[in-house]
Design a protein around this motif. Structure first.
Motif, PDB file in Angstrom:
ATOM      1  N   GLU A 183       0.825  -1.211   0.000  1.00  0.00           N
ATOM      2  CA  GLU A 183       0.000   0.000   0.000  1.00  0.00           C
ATOM      3  C   GLU A 183       0.855   1.254   0.000  1.00  0.00           C
ATOM      4  N   LEU A 184       1.932   1.272   0.835  1.00  0.00           N
ATOM      5  CA  LEU A 184       2.807   2.437   0.875  1.00  0.00           C
ATOM      6  C   LEU A 184       3.572   2.587  -0.436  1.00  0.00           C
ATOM      7  N   ALA A 185       3.992   1.466  -1.012  1.00  0.00           N
ATOM      8  CA  ALA A 185       4.685   1.525  -2.302  1.00  0.00           C
ATOM      9  C   ALA A 185       3.773   2.108  -3.374  1.00  0.00           C
ATOM     10  N   ALA A 186       2.493   1.738  -3.336  1.00  0.00           N
ATOM     11  CA  ALA A 186       1.544   2.269  -4.302  1.00  0.00           C
ATOM     12  C   ALA A 186       1.343   3.769  -4.090  1.00  0.00           C
ATOM     13  N   LEU A 187       1.322   4.215  -2.822  1.00  0.00           N
ATOM     14  CA  LEU A 187       1.175   5.638  -2.527  1.00  0.00           C
ATOM     15  C   LEU A 187       2.369   6.420  -3.070  1.00  0.00           C
ATOM     16  N   LEU A 188       3.593   5.903  -2.846  1.00  0.00           N
ATOM     17  CA  LEU A 188       4.794   6.609  -3.292  1.00  0.00           C
ATOM     18  C   LEU A 188       4.920   6.579  -4.806  1.00  0.00           C
ATOM     19  N   ALA A 189       4.429   5.484  -5.441  1.00  0.00           N
ATOM     20  CA  ALA A 189       4.437   5.427  -6.911  1.00  0.00           C
ATOM     21  C   ALA A 189       3.484   6.465  -7.484  1.00  0.00           C
ATOM     22  N   ALA A 190       2.338   6.644  -6.820  1.00  0.00           N
ATOM     23  CA  ALA A 190       1.390   7.667  -7.259  1.00  0.00           C
ATOM     24  C   ALA A 190       1.983   9.059  -7.082  1.00  0.00           C
ATOM     25  N   PHE A 191       2.780   9.259  -6.015  1.00  0.00           N
ATOM     26  CA  PHE A 191       3.443  10.542  -5.796  1.00  0.00           C
ATOM     27  C   PHE A 191       4.441  10.815  -6.909  1.00  0.00           C
ATOM     28  N   LEU A 192       5.193   9.782  -7.329  1.00  0.00           N
ATOM     29  CA  LEU A 192       6.145   9.918  -8.425  1.00  0.00           C
ATOM     30  C   LEU A 192       5.445  10.312  -9.715  1.00  0.00           C
ATOM     31  N   GLU A 193       4.315   9.665  -9.981  1.00  0.00           N
ATOM     32  CA  GLU A 193       3.579   9.953 -11.205  1.00  0.00           C
ATOM     33  C   GLU A 193       3.027  11.385 -11.188  1.00  0.00           C
ATOM     34  N   ALA A 194       2.605  11.854 -10.021  1.00  0.00           N
ATOM     35  CA  ALA A 194       1.994  13.180  -9.937  1.00  0.00           C
ATOM     36  C   ALA A 194       3.023  14.306  -9.934  1.00  0.00           C
ATOM     37  N   THR A 195       4.204  14.065  -9.311  1.00  0.00           N
ATOM     38  CA  THR A 195       5.182  15.157  -9.149  1.00  0.00           C
ATOM     39  C   THR A 195       6.458  14.950  -9.946  1.00  0.00           C
ATOM     40  N   GLY A 196       6.688  13.721 -10.409  1.00  0.00           N
ATOM     41  CA  GLY A 196       7.927  13.423 -11.118  1.00  0.00           C
ATOM     42  C   GLY A 196       9.108  13.239 -10.183  1.00  0.00           C
ATOM     43  N   ARG A 197       8.851  13.076  -8.893  1.00  0.00           N
ATOM     44  CA  ARG A 197       9.934  12.945  -7.923  1.00  0.00           C
ATOM     45  C   ARG A 197       9.832  11.613  -7.200  1.00  0.00           C
ATOM     46  N   GLU A 198      10.968  11.017  -6.971  1.00  0.00           N
ATOM     47  CA  GLU A 198      11.053   9.737  -6.274  1.00  0.00           C
ATOM     48  C   GLU A 198      10.854   9.947  -4.766  1.00  0.00           C
ATOM     49  N   ALA A 199      10.390   8.885  -4.059  1.00  0.00           N
ATOM     50  CA  ALA A 199      10.217   8.952  -2.609  1.00  0.00           C
ATOM     51  C   ALA A 199      10.353   7.557  -2.018  1.00  0.00           C
ATOM     52  N   ALA A 200      10.835   7.521  -0.759  1.00  0.00           N
ATOM     53  CA  ALA A 200      10.961   6.246  -0.036  1.00  0.00           C
ATOM     54  C   ALA A 200      10.770   6.508   1.445  1.00  0.00           C
ATOM     55  N   ILE A 201      10.264   5.493   2.158  1.00  0.00           N
ATOM     56  CA  ILE A 201      10.051   5.596   3.596  1.00  0.00           C
ATOM     57  C   ILE A 201      10.724   4.404   4.261  1.00  0.00           C
ATOM     58  N   TRP A 202      11.599   4.747   5.263  1.00  0.00           N
ATOM     59  CA  TRP A 202      12.309   3.735   6.028  1.00  0.00           C
ATOM     60  C   TRP A 202      11.891   3.842   7.492  1.00  0.00           C
ATOM     61  N   GLU A 203      11.759   2.670   8.158  1.00  0.00           N
ATOM     62  CA  GLU A 203      11.342   2.647   9.560  1.00  0.00           C
ATOM     63  C   GLU A 203      12.480   2.110  10.403  1.00  0.00           C
ATOM     64  N   ARG A 204      12.691   2.744  11.579  1.00  0.00           N
ATOM     65  CA  ARG A 204      13.697   2.244  12.521  1.00  0.00           C
ATOM     66  C   ARG A 204      13.000   2.011  13.858  1.00  0.00           C
TER      67      ARG A 204
END
Length: 543
Positions: free
Chosen positions: A3-24
């Motif tokens: 689900e998060l990967a799909a959200l970030l892929a949609a962000f890439l498509e909308a803005t043209g910018r890559e994104a990633a989320i890491w948890e510690r």
């Protein structure tokens, strides 16, 4: 996380910018990737997620880094640099929301998986109970299904026998040749009795379990006992199959108890097992309660049919008013307060010149009064024909009924009158019946006074009385149920009100017309208020 990967892929498509989320997670050295717009950007940002100073590393890589909460941990959101900071902040707010929704979904999924067998059991038991009107018939199956689900090897289904003060077994599992005896409700140390008294669930293991139920626990195997209670609807029913309504302490009276033991490995029963057992016991209690309601309804219907039949038979015992024709005319009506009653009358065509009229009222009303009424009517039918003297006839009736009246502690008010047109006399004997009148053609109401107490009170001699009988006179007898009839406010109809109606009937009304007038007055007074006593009116004349 898909689900998060799909959200970030949609962000890439909308803005043209890559994104990633890491948890510690706290206490963990290696970060966890929650999602990335592309695999390559995930690889690019992994060193930053492990860096000591994440923000400094991100600036060196021309990336934006946001610290976001992800539930019970923290995470870093990496985004390629751009000219839409609002989009970055929006993405930072969306990630925790999506993460929380994922956690809730996964938690619910795990709960459903863990409780699948329990849900399946409750459904199966519901189907089983829905197809029977007797829980006892499926008790073995119910016990086996529950025991299998909670991992119990031995179990017993105890039914409450309140009359004997026992919990009696109706089904058992895994006992082999061992007999499980009924448990006295006085045994406060027994786990089944404790569950019964609390109306809930009890668990024990070790030494306490061995003492709580030596048969099921054996060498101390864990025990689980749960009371079977009916729904607390507050509805009470009566009859042979009556279900107890409420306990004196305010709780529902248990209908039985389930006791389970012998789990694999000697593991104790968990809170989940208790919860499941309570749910099953509630289903069983509801089914037992519903079955009792059905049985009680059938019993009431059968009783209503029997009472209706008794009413029809009782009315057939009473004579048809036409038996005194052609010399006399008569009208009579009996309305029981219940299906059957204790009022009765008798009309006798003694000969061409004499007509006998008798009315009786057995004390009380209902089934017992109806039985005495039938005996009295039978005895009166014999004795009024054998003795023309009214006092002799009543004394003979009393002798015939003496034993029954003594054993039941009941009495009968009775008035018997003989109209003798040849002699121009009315001869009567009255044993405690207050409402007997001769109504003359001009509306005078002459009371036929009682000369003795009701039959069954004592052995006093019943005297005969004589008064003149003139053409146009009518006999009007009624029972105290008519006089005492109450309206919605509790006001009595009263004898004077009835006599006022009779005094207006000076135009040669027929017995039927007089009878109808009196019952119209009765009906108008009581309305929809139920009758408290049987109502009978008899009208006779000799034109």
């Amino acid at each position: 996380m898909i689900e998060l990967a799909a959200l970030l892929a949609a962000f890439l498509e909308a803005t043209g910018r890559e994104a990633a989320i890491w948890e510690r997670r706290e206490g963990s050295v290696v970060p966890t990737l929650l999602g990335a717009s592309t695999p390559s950007f995930a690889e690019r940002t992994e060193p930053g997620a492990m860096a000591w100073d994440v923000a400094t590393w991100a600036r060196a890589q021309a990336l934006h880094a946001q610290l976001v909460a992800t539930g019970d941990s923290v995470g870093w959101l990496f985004v390629e640099a751009g000219h839409a900071p609002d989009a970055d902040r929006l993405l930072g707010r969306l990630v925790p929301v999506v993460r929380r929704l994922i956690r809730e979904r996964d938690g619910a999924t795990r709960e459903l998986v863990e409780r699948y067998e329990e849900i399946n059991l409750l459904y199966a038991i519901g189907e089983l109970l829905g197809g029977t009107t007797s829980v006892e018939d499926v008790a073995d199956t119910l016990l086996g299904e529950l025991a299998a689900t909670v991992g119990a090897k031995r179990a017993v289904f105890l039914h409450t026998n309140r009359a004997q003060g026992l919990l009696s077994p109706i089904a058992s599992l895994g006992l082999g040749e061992t007999s499980y005896e009924a448990v006295s409700l006085d045994r406060a140390d027994h786990i089944a009795v404790r569950a019964y008294r609390t109306g809930g669930a009890c668990t024990e293991d070790g030494v306490a379990a061995a003492l709580g139920d030596p048969v099921l626990s054996g060498q101390g195997a864990p025990l689980l006992a749960v009371a079977i209670t009916r729904p607390s609807s507050g509805i009470g029913i009566t009859g042979t199959f009556a279900v107890p309504t409420r306990r004196s302490d305010g709780g529902a009276v248990p209908l039985g108890v389930l006791v389970l033991a012998g789990r694999d490995g000697g593991l104790p029963f968990s809170a989940g097992d208790r919860k499941l057992a309570v749910a099953v016991s509630t289903q069983i209690g509801t089914a037992m309660h519903n079955a009792s309601l059905v049985r009680a309804a059938v019993e009431r219907q059968q009783m209503a049919r029997e009472m209706q039949l008794a009413n029809e038979l009782q009315l057939k015992l009473l004579p048809n008013p036409r038996v005194v024709q052609p010399e006399a005319r008569a009208a009579a009506r009996v309305v029981p307060a219940e299906s059957v009653g204790g009022d009765f009358f008798l009309l006798a065509r003694l000969d061409r010149d004499r007509t006998g009229v008798l009315i009786g009222d057995v004390s009380g009303h209902g089934y017992q009064s109806a039985l005495i009424m039938a005996l009295a009517l039978s005895a009166a039918g014999i004795h009024v024909q054998a003795a023309f003297d009214p006092s002799i006839a009543l004394e003979a009736v009393h002798r015939s009924l003496r034993d029954e009246l003594e054993s039941t502690e009941m009495s009968i008010s009775m008035c018997y009158a003989v109209i003798d047109t040849r002699a121009g006399e009315l001869r009567f004997a009255n044993a405690g019946h207050p409402h007997a009148f001769a109504v003359t053609a001009d509306g005078q109401c002459l009371r036929l006074s009682a000369v003795a107490p009701p039959l069954g009170w004592c052995e006093d001699t019943i005297e005969e009385c004589v008064m003149t009988w003139k053409p146009g006179t009518r006999l009007v007898f009624f029972t105290d149920g008519v006089v005492d009839a109450r309206d919605a406010a509790g006001e009595r109809l009263t004898e004077p009100a009835l006599l006022d109606t009779l005094k207006t009937m000076t135009n040669g009304e027929t017995p039927e017309q007089m009878l109808d007038a009196l019952f119209r007055q009765l009906d108008a007074h009581v309305g929809r208020t139920p009758l408290r006593d049987d109502c009978t009116v008899v009208v006779v004349d000799r034109p």
